[in-house]
Design a protein around this motif. Structure first.
Motif, PDB file in Angstrom:
ATOM      1  N   ASP A  77       0.795  -1.225   0.053  1.00  9.75           N
ATOM      2  CA  ASP A  77      -0.066  -0.012  -0.079  1.00  9.75           C
ATOM      3  C   ASP A  77       0.972   1.304   0.101  1.00  9.75           C
ATOM      4  N   GLY A  78       2.006   1.158  -0.753  1.00 12.16           N
ATOM      5  CA  GLY A  78       2.840   2.455  -0.846  1.00 12.16           C
ATOM      6  C   GLY A  78       3.618   2.833   0.447  1.00 12.16           C
ATOM      7  N   ARG A  79       3.614   1.725   1.396  1.00 15.65           N
ATOM      8  CA  ARG A  79       4.802   1.818   2.521  1.00 15.65           C
ATOM      9  C   ARG A  79       5.714   0.691   2.531  1.00 15.65           C
ATOM     10  N   LEU A  80       6.967   1.297   2.873  1.00 17.28           N
ATOM     11  CA  LEU A  80       7.844   0.237   3.209  1.00 17.28           C
ATOM     12  C   LEU A  80       7.849   0.188   4.786  1.00 17.28           C
ATOM     13  N   SER A  93      16.070  -1.437  20.331  1.00 19.47           N
ATOM     14  CA  SER A  93      16.287   0.071  20.864  1.00 19.47           C
ATOM     15  C   SER A  93      17.069   0.674  19.513  1.00 19.47           C
ATOM     16  N   VAL A  94      16.687   1.417  18.764  1.00 17.50           N
ATOM     17  CA  VAL A  94      17.309   1.982  17.467  1.00 17.50           C
ATOM     18  C   VAL A  94      17.341   3.334  17.841  1.00 17.50           C
ATOM     19  N   ALA A  95      18.610   4.130  17.939  1.00 18.77           N
ATOM     20  CA  ALA A  95      18.982   5.582  18.106  1.00 18.77           C
ATOM     21  C   ALA A  95      18.770   6.153  16.600  1.00 18.77           C
ATOM     22  N   SER A  96      19.199   5.507  15.828  1.00 24.68           N
ATOM     23  CA  SER A  96      18.938   6.139  14.226  1.00 24.68           C
ATOM     24  C   SER A  96      18.872   5.190  13.286  1.00 24.68           C
ATOM     25  N   LEU A  97      18.269   5.396  12.256  1.00 25.79           N
ATOM     26  CA  LEU A  97      18.129   4.684  11.067  1.00 25.79           C
ATOM     27  C   LEU A  97      18.221   5.202   9.812  1.00 25.79           C
ATOM     28  N   ASN A  98      18.751   4.804   8.931  1.00 21.16           N
ATOM     29  CA  ASN A  98      19.182   5.317   7.283  1.00 21.16           C
ATOM     30  C   ASN A  98      18.889   4.308   6.612  1.00 21.16           C
ATOM     31  N   VAL A  99      18.310   4.397   5.539  1.00 19.39           N
ATOM     32  CA  VAL A  99      17.937   3.437   4.598  1.00 19.39           C
ATOM     33  C   VAL A  99      18.071   3.937   3.229  1.00 19.39           C
ATOM     34  N   PRO A 113      14.184   7.031   1.915  1.00 18.32           N
ATOM     35  CA  PRO A 113      12.781   7.568   2.667  1.00 18.32           C
ATOM     36  C   PRO A 113      12.937   8.064   3.911  1.00 18.32           C
ATOM     37  N   ALA A 114      11.947   8.744   4.269  1.00 18.83           N
ATOM     38  CA  ALA A 114      12.034   9.143   5.743  1.00 18.83           C
ATOM     39  C   ALA A 114      11.100   8.119   6.670  1.00 18.83           C
ATOM     40  N   PHE A 115      11.921   7.376   7.268  1.00 19.91           N
ATOM     41  CA  PHE A 115      11.290   6.488   8.086  1.00 19.91           C
ATOM     42  C   PHE A 115      10.845   6.955   9.571  1.00 19.91           C
ATOM     43  N   SER A 116       9.637   6.640  10.023  1.00 15.79           N
ATOM     44  CA  SER A 116       9.157   7.066  11.521  1.00 15.79           C
ATOM     45  C   SER A 116       9.004   5.837  12.176  1.00 15.79           C
ATOM     46  N   PHE A 117       9.071   5.707  13.309  1.00 17.75           N
ATOM     47  CA  PHE A 117       8.730   4.527  14.329  1.00 17.75           C
ATOM     48  C   PHE A 117       7.444   4.827  15.187  1.00 17.75           C
ATOM     49  N   ASP A 118       6.567   3.806  15.167  1.00 17.97           N
ATOM     50  CA  ASP A 118       5.439   3.857  15.681  1.00 17.97           C
ATOM     51  C   ASP A 118       5.371   3.039  17.109  1.00 17.97           C
ATOM     52  N   GLY A 119       6.313   2.864  17.553  1.00 18.32           N
ATOM     53  CA  GLY A 119       6.450   1.814  18.755  1.00 18.32           C
ATOM     54  C   GLY A 119       6.762   0.509  18.744  1.00 18.32           C
ATOM     55  N   VAL A 121       7.112  -0.991  14.741  1.00 21.89           N
ATOM     56  CA  VAL A 121       7.892  -0.927  13.445  1.00 21.89           C
ATOM     57  C   VAL A 121       8.317   0.166  12.919  1.00 21.89           C
ATOM     58  N   TRP A 122       9.274   0.440  11.891  1.00 22.57           N
ATOM     59  CA  TRP A 122       9.524   1.680  11.258  1.00 22.57           C
ATOM     60  C   TRP A 122       8.762   1.530   9.764  1.00 22.57           C
ATOM     61  N   SER A 123       8.283   2.720   9.445  1.00 25.87           N
ATOM     62  CA  SER A 123       7.741   2.789   7.960  1.00 25.87           C
ATOM     63  C   SER A 123       7.951   4.064   7.494  1.00 25.87           C
ATOM     64  N   ALA A 124       7.793   4.075   6.010  1.00 27.73           N
ATOM     65  CA  ALA A 124       8.108   5.308   5.195  1.00 27.73           C
ATOM     66  C   ALA A 124       7.127   5.038   4.126  1.00 27.73           C
ATOM     67  N   PRO A 125       6.296   6.449   3.687  1.00 27.33           N
ATOM     68  CA  PRO A 125       5.837   6.301   2.342  1.00 27.33           C
ATOM     69  C   PRO A 125       6.888   6.265   1.245  1.00 27.33           C
ATOM     70  N   VAL A 126       6.712   5.375   0.362  1.00 26.60           N
ATOM     71  CA  VAL A 126       7.622   5.427  -0.831  1.00 26.60           C
ATOM     72  C   VAL A 126       6.960   4.548  -2.000  1.00 26.60           C
ATOM     73  N   THR A 127       7.106   5.001  -3.367  1.00 29.96           N
ATOM     74  CA  THR A 127       6.590   4.546  -4.477  1.00 29.96           C
ATOM     75  C   THR A 127       7.753   3.628  -5.060  1.00 29.96           C
TER      76      THR A 127
END
Length: 157
Positions: A77-80, A93-99, A113-119, A121-127
């Motif tokens: 659904d357009g999210r990684l 316990s991830v302090a920083s993430l770069n993908v 992509p700009a990943f965010s953490f929801d508590g 998983v990490w996710s980012a909108p990407v096509t």
């Protein structure tokens, strides 16, 4: 039976030479263009200096293994989505993430992509278009330990 005579200029050695040179010129031009495209779109490097990278490889690998992290990933659904779990199965316990997300054979579609953490998983909108993709993931644990992993992914159309 009598042979028919076609009016026109005869096929001479000069004409055969011109045809041959023209044909090979087209072949050479296409090969040069294709070689240029191959070299200009594929960076070809995983590390800048393999000797320097090899000097710390074993120590970095041991530190990364000691974290006990396990990864899974999905694209829908357009999210990684990247799920990073510690040895106990809890979110790491991830302090920083770069993908870096890109194609396996060219750098043209590379993105961070700009990943965010929801508590959880990490996710980012990407096509992502259908086909083979890869991710170069670099994370830093809360204690400063570097974690690197390459993840391959197939996006269905």
């Amino acid at each position: 039976m009598q042979a028919q005579h076609h009016p026109g200029k005869p096929l001479t050695g000069r004409k055969v030479l011109a045809i041959t040179v023209s044909a090979f010129s087209v072949i050479i031009a296409v090969n040069v263009y294709m070689a240029y495209q191959a070299v200009s779109t594929f960076p070809g490097l995983e590390v800048d200096n393999s000797y320097v990278a090899s000097q710390t490889f074993d120590a970095e690998r041991a530190a990364q293994a000691a974290l006990g992290w396990h990864l899974s990933h999905a694209y829908r659904d357009g999210r990684l989505v990247i799920d990073i779990r510690d040895a106990a199965g809890a979110p790491a316990s991830v302090a920083s993430l770069n993908v870096l997300v890109g194609r396996k054979t060219e750098a043209r579609e590379d993105s961070h992509p700009a990943f965010s953490f929801d508590g959880q998983v990490w996710s980012a909108p990407v096509t992502l278009a259908p086909g083979a993709w890869l991710m170069h993931l670099e994370a830093t644990a809360a204690d400063g330990t570097a974690f690197r992993q390459r993840l391959d992914m197939m996006v269905r159309g």
